[in-house]
Motif scaffolding. Sequence first.
Motif, PDB file in Angstrom:
ATOM      1  N   VAL A  51      43.521  44.844  38.236  1.00 30.10           N
ATOM      2  CA  VAL A  51      43.261  44.641  36.811  1.00 30.10           C
ATOM      3  C   VAL A  51      41.974  43.839  36.664  1.00 30.10           C
ATOM      4  N   CYS A  52      41.080  44.322  35.794  1.00 38.33           N
ATOM      5  CA  CYS A  52      39.848  43.605  35.472  1.00 38.33           C
ATOM      6  C   CYS A  52      39.653  43.618  33.963  1.00 38.33           C
ATOM      7  N   THR A  53      39.027  42.572  33.447  1.00 34.97           N
ATOM      8  CA  THR A  53      38.698  42.519  32.027  1.00 34.97           C
ATOM      9  C   THR A  53      37.417  41.717  31.819  1.00 34.97           C
ATOM     10  N   ASP A  54      36.691  42.095  30.769  1.00 32.11           N
ATOM     11  CA  ASP A  54      35.533  41.303  30.361  1.00 32.11           C
ATOM     12  C   ASP A  54      35.824  40.598  29.043  1.00 32.11           C
ATOM     13  N   GLY A  55      37.074  40.620  28.613  1.00 31.40           N
ATOM     14  CA  GLY A  55      37.469  39.996  27.362  1.00 31.40           C
ATOM     15  C   GLY A  55      37.431  40.961  26.182  1.00 31.40           C
ATOM     16  N   LYS A  56      36.800  42.112  26.360  1.00 27.00           N
ATOM     17  CA  LYS A  56      36.717  43.116  25.297  1.00 27.00           C
ATOM     18  C   LYS A  56      37.474  44.387  25.655  1.00 27.00           C
ATOM     19  N   ARG A  57      37.685  44.580  26.935  1.00 26.53           N
ATOM     20  CA  ARG A  57      38.405  45.756  27.423  1.00 26.53           C
ATOM     21  C   ARG A  57      39.097  45.384  28.723  1.00 26.53           C
ATOM     22  N   LEU A  58      40.031  46.227  29.102  1.00 25.35           N
ATOM     23  CA  LEU A  58      40.794  45.999  30.322  1.00 25.35           C
ATOM     24  C   LEU A  58      40.868  47.324  31.059  1.00 25.35           C
ATOM     25  N   HIS A  59      40.612  47.295  32.358  1.00 21.46           N
ATOM     26  CA  HIS A  59      40.782  48.470  33.214  1.00 21.46           C
ATOM     27  C   HIS A  59      41.826  48.123  34.265  1.00 21.46           C
ATOM     28  N   ALA A  60      42.718  49.065  34.540  1.00 19.59           N
ATOM     29  CA  ALA A  60      43.756  48.850  35.547  1.00 19.59           C
ATOM     30  C   ALA A  60      43.985  50.142  36.325  1.00 19.59           C
ATOM     31  N   ALA A  61      44.387  49.982  37.573  1.00 16.16           N
ATOM     32  CA  ALA A  61      44.707  51.126  38.419  1.00 16.16           C
ATOM     33  C   ALA A  61      45.606  50.653  39.553  1.00 16.16           C
ATOM     34  N   THR A  62      46.409  51.580  40.053  1.00 14.58           N
ATOM     35  CA  THR A  62      47.214  51.307  41.232  1.00 14.58           C
ATOM     36  C   THR A  62      46.607  52.093  42.381  1.00 14.58           C
ATOM     37  N   ILE A  63      46.378  51.406  43.498  1.00 15.65           N
ATOM     38  CA  ILE A  63      45.838  52.059  44.689  1.00 15.65           C
ATOM     39  C   ILE A  63      46.904  52.041  45.782  1.00 15.65           C
ATOM     40  N   SER A  64      46.744  52.908  46.761  1.00 13.99           N
ATOM     41  CA  SER A  64      47.746  52.988  47.835  1.00 13.99           C
ATOM     42  C   SER A  64      47.566  51.890  48.877  1.00 13.99           C
ATOM     43  N   ALA A  65      46.389  51.293  48.946  1.00 11.14           N
ATOM     44  CA  ALA A  65      46.141  50.237  49.931  1.00 11.14           C
ATOM     45  C   ALA A  65      46.867  48.947  49.539  1.00 11.14           C
ATOM     46  N   ARG A  66      47.291  48.214  50.540  1.00  4.98           N
ATOM     47  CA  ARG A  66      47.929  46.915  50.319  1.00  4.98           C
ATOM     48  C   ARG A  66      46.882  45.811  50.446  1.00  4.98           C
ATOM     49  N   ILE A  67      46.690  45.098  49.355  1.00  2.00           N
ATOM     50  CA  ILE A  67      45.803  43.928  49.338  1.00  2.00           C
ATOM     51  C   ILE A  67      46.689  42.760  48.934  1.00  2.00           C
ATOM     52  N   PRO A  68      46.640  41.632  49.626  1.00  2.00           N
ATOM     53  CA  PRO A  68      47.483  40.502  49.237  1.00  2.00           C
ATOM     54  C   PRO A  68      47.233  40.107  47.772  1.00  2.00           C
ATOM     55  N   ALA A  69      48.303  39.794  47.045  1.00  3.22           N
ATOM     56  CA  ALA A  69      48.200  39.423  45.634  1.00  3.22           C
ATOM     57  C   ALA A  69      47.297  38.204  45.472  1.00  3.22           C
ATOM     58  N   GLY A  70      46.544  38.190  44.372  1.00  3.65           N
ATOM     59  CA  GLY A  70      45.659  37.074  44.076  1.00  3.65           C
ATOM     60  C   GLY A  70      44.508  37.526  43.195  1.00  3.65           C
ATOM     61  N   ASN A  71      43.561  36.619  42.983  1.00  6.03           N
ATOM     62  CA  ASN A  71      42.373  36.898  42.182  1.00  6.03           C
ATOM     63  C   ASN A  71      41.158  36.853  43.100  1.00  6.03           C
ATOM     64  N   TYR A  72      40.420  37.952  43.140  1.00  4.05           N
ATOM     65  CA  TYR A  72      39.328  38.113  44.097  1.00  4.05           C
ATOM     66  C   TYR A  72      38.005  38.400  43.387  1.00  4.05           C
ATOM     67  N   GLN A  73      36.932  38.022  44.043  1.00  2.00           N
ATOM     68  CA  GLN A  73      35.601  38.477  43.663  1.00  2.00           C
ATOM     69  C   GLN A  73      35.215  39.534  44.685  1.00  2.00           C
ATOM     70  N   PRO A  74      35.477  40.803  44.377  1.00  3.67           N
ATOM     71  CA  PRO A  74      35.179  41.842  45.362  1.00  3.67           C
ATOM     72  C   PRO A  74      33.684  41.952  45.608  1.00  3.67           C
ATOM     73  N   GLU A  75      33.341  42.212  46.833  1.00  5.64           N
ATOM     74  CA  GLU A  75      31.935  42.382  47.221  1.00  5.64           C
ATOM     75  C   GLU A  75      31.750  43.826  47.672  1.00  5.64           C
ATOM     76  N   VAL A  76      30.782  44.517  47.050  1.00  4.06           N
ATOM     77  CA  VAL A  76      30.511  45.915  47.374  1.00  4.06           C
ATOM     78  C   VAL A  76      29.208  45.979  48.154  1.00  4.06           C
ATOM     79  N   LYS A  77      29.290  46.590  49.352  1.00  8.59           N
ATOM     80  CA  LYS A  77      28.070  46.828  50.131  1.00  8.59           C
ATOM     81  C   LYS A  77      28.321  47.985  51.088  1.00  8.59           C
ATOM     82  N   ASP A  78      27.313  48.839  51.200  1.00  8.11           N
ATOM     83  CA  ASP A  78      27.383  49.996  52.113  1.00  8.11           C
ATOM     84  C   ASP A  78      28.621  50.858  51.892  1.00  8.11           C
ATOM     85  N   ASN A  79      28.927  51.180  50.625  1.00  9.99           N
ATOM     86  CA  ASN A  79      30.088  52.004  50.278  1.00  9.99           C
ATOM     87  C   ASN A  79      31.409  51.435  50.796  1.00  9.99           C
ATOM     88  N   CYS A  80      31.474  50.123  50.845  1.00 13.13           N
ATOM     89  CA  CYS A  80      32.697  49.419  51.222  1.00 13.13           C
ATOM     90  C   CYS A  80      32.941  48.305  50.201  1.00 13.13           C
TER      91      CYS A  80
END
Length: 183
Positions: A51-80
């Motif tokens: 779940v992500c929001t900028d305060g004006k909208r919210l996007h959510a999705a369920t993925i099959s991968a298991r990521i430990p619950a919490g709040n993250y700052q995802p880092e995108v690099k090299d298609n990862c």
Amino acid sequence: MNEKETVITKAKSPENYEKIMFCMKAMGGRQDRPFTRYMHIENARTGSRLVCTDGKRLHAATISARIPAGNYQPEVKDNCVHFKNPVGIVFPAWKNVLPEDAVFKGTANLEKIDGTKAEREEKFSVAYGSFLFATGFKVNMGFLRDAIGSKWKIFTQGGNKNLVKLEKEDDKNQFAVFAPLAA
């Protein structure tokens, strides 16, 4: 400190990667609202709920991968996408934003918005026009542009909340919620 990292790659898991990218489009990065810079992750039966929001909208999705619950700052690099070290911020009660008793209004086909720039703009204009016709709501066109590449079911809620929910046609666990523009 023992750092644990989860990595989702576009090559090995393209569907999960695309869902993560969709959710990240709603990250705002506002300094006065720290939660807008983070992705909230919860455990789900079949993987992880993002779940992500900028305060004006919210996007959510369920993925099959298991990521430990919490709040993250995802880092995108090299298609990862890298998830490491969740932070202890308070993420808003996002489920309170979901429209109750939303009414199905139609579909928005944003799947084939391709071609030259002029062709893309023309196709998007047609899709936006059909969205306006179906809902009666003017919305931030950028919010619809973030949904390009898929077919969506449109739901609305009237009354005091006037919310729009786009639900991916083939996956009810991937959706966006936002308010229409003021009249």
